[in-house]
Design an enzyme around this catalytic site. Sequence first.
Site, PDB file in Angstrom:
ATOM      1  CE1 TYR A 147      -6.339  10.245 -11.016  1.00  0.00           C
ATOM      2  CE2 TYR A 147      -6.600  12.000 -12.622  1.00  0.00           C
ATOM      3  CZ  TYR A 147      -6.077  10.769 -12.269  1.00  0.00           C
ATOM      4  OH  TYR A 147      -5.307  10.057 -13.163  1.00  0.00           O
ATOM      5  CG  ASN A 150       1.730   3.056 -12.588  1.00  0.00           C
ATOM      6  OD1 ASN A 150       1.260   3.732 -13.503  1.00  0.00           O
ATOM      7  ND2 ASN A 150       1.189   1.893 -12.213  1.00  0.00           N
ATOM      8  CG  ASP A 160      -1.806   1.195   1.308  1.00  0.00           C
ATOM      9  OD1 ASP A 160      -1.601   2.138   0.522  1.00  0.00           O
ATOM     10  OD2 ASP A 160      -2.711   1.203   2.162  1.00  0.00           O
ATOM     11  CB  VAL A 161       2.039   3.559  -2.722  1.00  0.00           C
ATOM     12  CG1 VAL A 161       2.641   2.542  -3.656  1.00  0.00           C
ATOM     13  CG2 VAL A 161       0.687   4.058  -3.226  1.00  0.00           C
TER      14      VAL A 161
HETATM   15  N1  LIG Z   1      -5.990   5.491 -17.486  1.00  0.00           N
HETATM   16  C1  LIG Z   1      -6.027   6.788 -17.636  1.00  0.00           C
HETATM   17  O1  LIG Z   1      -6.883   7.324 -18.373  1.00  0.00           O
HETATM   18  C2  LIG Z   1      -5.006   7.643 -16.926  1.00  0.00           C
HETATM   19  C3  LIG Z   1      -4.794   8.958 -17.380  1.00  0.00           C
HETATM   20  C4  LIG Z   1      -3.833   9.736 -16.745  1.00  0.00           C
HETATM   21  C5  LIG Z   1      -3.102   9.211 -15.693  1.00  0.00           C
HETATM   22  N2  LIG Z   1      -3.328   7.927 -15.261  1.00  0.00           N
HETATM   23  C6  LIG Z   1      -2.534   7.425 -14.140  1.00  0.00           C
HETATM   24  O2  LIG Z   1      -1.923   6.197 -14.493  1.00  0.00           O
HETATM   25  C7  LIG Z   1      -1.568   5.510 -13.284  1.00  0.00           C
HETATM   26  C8  LIG Z   1      -1.899   4.035 -13.423  1.00  0.00           C
HETATM   27  O3  LIG Z   1      -3.307   3.865 -13.387  1.00  0.00           O
HETATM   28  P1  LIG Z   1      -4.090   2.995 -14.476  1.00  0.00           P
HETATM   29  O4  LIG Z   1      -4.730   3.940 -15.386  1.00  0.00           O
HETATM   30  O5  LIG Z   1      -3.204   1.945 -15.007  1.00  0.00           O
HETATM   31  O6  LIG Z   1      -5.261   2.372 -13.561  1.00  0.00           O
HETATM   32  P2  LIG Z   1      -5.467   0.899 -13.008  1.00  0.00           P
HETATM   33  O7  LIG Z   1      -6.614   0.983 -12.057  1.00  0.00           O
HETATM   34  O8  LIG Z   1      -5.589  -0.056 -14.137  1.00  0.00           O
HETATM   35  O9  LIG Z   1      -4.114   0.592 -12.220  1.00  0.00           O
HETATM   36  C9  LIG Z   1      -3.819   1.209 -10.986  1.00  0.00           C
HETATM   37  C10 LIG Z   1      -3.127   0.187 -10.083  1.00  0.00           C
HETATM   38  O10 LIG Z   1      -2.815   0.829  -8.830  1.00  0.00           O
HETATM   39  C11 LIG Z   1      -3.098  -0.106  -7.788  1.00  0.00           C
HETATM   40  N3  LIG Z   1      -3.302   0.553  -6.497  1.00  0.00           N
HETATM   41  C12 LIG Z   1      -4.422   1.189  -6.049  1.00  0.00           C
HETATM   42  N4  LIG Z   1      -4.235   1.593  -4.784  1.00  0.00           N
HETATM   43  C13 LIG Z   1      -2.964   1.235  -4.433  1.00  0.00           C
HETATM   44  C14 LIG Z   1      -2.198   1.397  -3.256  1.00  0.00           C
HETATM   45  N5  LIG Z   1      -2.680   2.009  -2.150  1.00  0.00           N
HETATM   46  N6  LIG Z   1      -0.938   0.904  -3.249  1.00  0.00           N
HETATM   47  C15 LIG Z   1      -0.443   0.253  -4.329  1.00  0.00           C
HETATM   48  N7  LIG Z   1      -1.124   0.050  -5.455  1.00  0.00           N
HETATM   49  C16 LIG Z   1      -2.374   0.549  -5.513  1.00  0.00           C
HETATM   50  C17 LIG Z   1      -4.366  -0.820  -8.274  1.00  0.00           C
HETATM   51  O11 LIG Z   1      -4.570  -2.018  -7.553  1.00  0.00           O
HETATM   52  C18 LIG Z   1      -4.053  -1.013  -9.748  1.00  0.00           C
HETATM   53  O12 LIG Z   1      -3.366  -2.229  -9.957  1.00  0.00           O
HETATM   54  C19 LIG Z   1      -2.319   6.234 -12.156  1.00  0.00           C
HETATM   55  O13 LIG Z   1      -1.434   7.055 -11.437  1.00  0.00           O
HETATM   56  C20 LIG Z   1      -3.341   7.073 -12.908  1.00  0.00           C
HETATM   57  O14 LIG Z   1      -3.743   8.197 -12.178  1.00  0.00           O
HETATM   58  C21 LIG Z   1      -4.259   7.142 -15.867  1.00  0.00           C
END
Ligand SMILES: NC(=O)c1ccc[n+]([C@@H]2O[C@H](COP(=O)([O-])OP(=O)(O)OC[C@H]3O[C@@H](n4cnc5c(N)ncnc54)[C@H](O)[C@@H]3O)[C@@H](O)[C@H]2O)c1
Length: 284
Positions: free
Chosen positions: A157, A92, A65-66
């Site tokens: 966010y 990430n 848990d980050v």
């Molecule tokens: N998908 C988009 O449209 C988008 C756009 C801009 C930025 N992002 C960013 O990309 C990054 C990755 O997200 P994603 O889009 O792959 O979503 P995702 O939900 O597919 O992956 C996010 C991962 O983070 C993990 N996570 C959640 N809480 C956590 C915690 N407390 N400790 C450790 N891990 C935890 C989840 O279990 C999941 O595996 C994020 O920072 C998100 O904000 C995503």
Amino acid sequence: MQDLKDKVAVITGGGSGLGRELALCCAARGMKLLLGDVDEAGIQETLRLVEERAPGTESTTMRLDVSRLEQVQAFAELCKTRFGTAHLLFNNAGVSVNGPIWENTQADWDWVLGVNLYGVVWGIKTFTPMMLEQGEGHIVNVASAAGWLNGPSAGIYNVSKCSVVAMSETLALDLRDAGSEKIGVSVLCPAFFPTGIADSQRNRPADKADTIERNEIAEKRAQALKYAVEHGRIPASDVAEMTLKAVEDDQFYIFPHRKIKQLIAMRAAAADQEKDVFDSMNPQ
Ligand SMILES: NC(=O)c1ccc[n+]([C@@H]2O[C@H](COP(=O)([O-])OP(=O)(O)OC[C@H]3O[C@@H](n4cnc5c(N)ncnc54)[C@H](O)[C@@H]3O)[C@@H](O)[C@H]2O)c1
């Protein structure tokens, strides 16, 4: 950092979406992997895919848990014990909630800032000294277009991602002041792309469960967000590959979606005019 082969990549949120694709890109370059996520089944699936596409990749995982400093410290200890050091860190892991900002609960704020803001803070605090000691490394902080454009119904966010942009710029300048040019920093700022982010509640901890009842407008915004994520034109695999190339080229800002830079320029123009708030969903 140009030659990534045999180096150690550390990825938070490696159990889904972008984190999984970053793991696959790193493995394809012959890197060793340390993956952390609250979703243990998700990281196991990532490992399975890594083994399928890059057999023999050295990998270690941890339930992480980050938002908890002591867990990030244990993650770094595991990294040292297993691999001796870390070369490339991807901060990430990320989650999102919606709703008008005055209605978001304390639990909403604690949860999202805990993961998106403090997760990055603890990653930097824990892993930068390791890189300073070895005189080499690269840190990628995953922000978002939301770190620049502040759309509606995503106040927490937006705040978290603006903070990640600010932290990354400051980190790069602090490393330069410290004479550590061989430690690179990048801030990744994508628009929507298909991952599990719109379904973040799946991994929300029970002690931070209290959230708002969505009214009609908030429900519409949430559906629009889900649609935008699912229909994002650039797949997560391409975003990950662009990110790895940016690391190899030592590029600080990463905007996989070119249109975002135009919108940022329009926002700057709106600020210059000192009049109406800039609306990235309906730019004038
Ligand atoms: N998908 C988009 O449209 C988008 C756009 C801009 C930025 N992002 C960013 O990309 C990054 C990755 O997200 P994603 O889009 O792959 O979503 P995702 O939900 O597919 O992956 C996010 C991962 O983070 C993990 N996570 C959640 N809480 C956590 C915690 N407390 N400790 C450790 N891990 C935890 C989840 O279990 C999941 O595996 C994020 O920072 C998100 O904000 C995503």
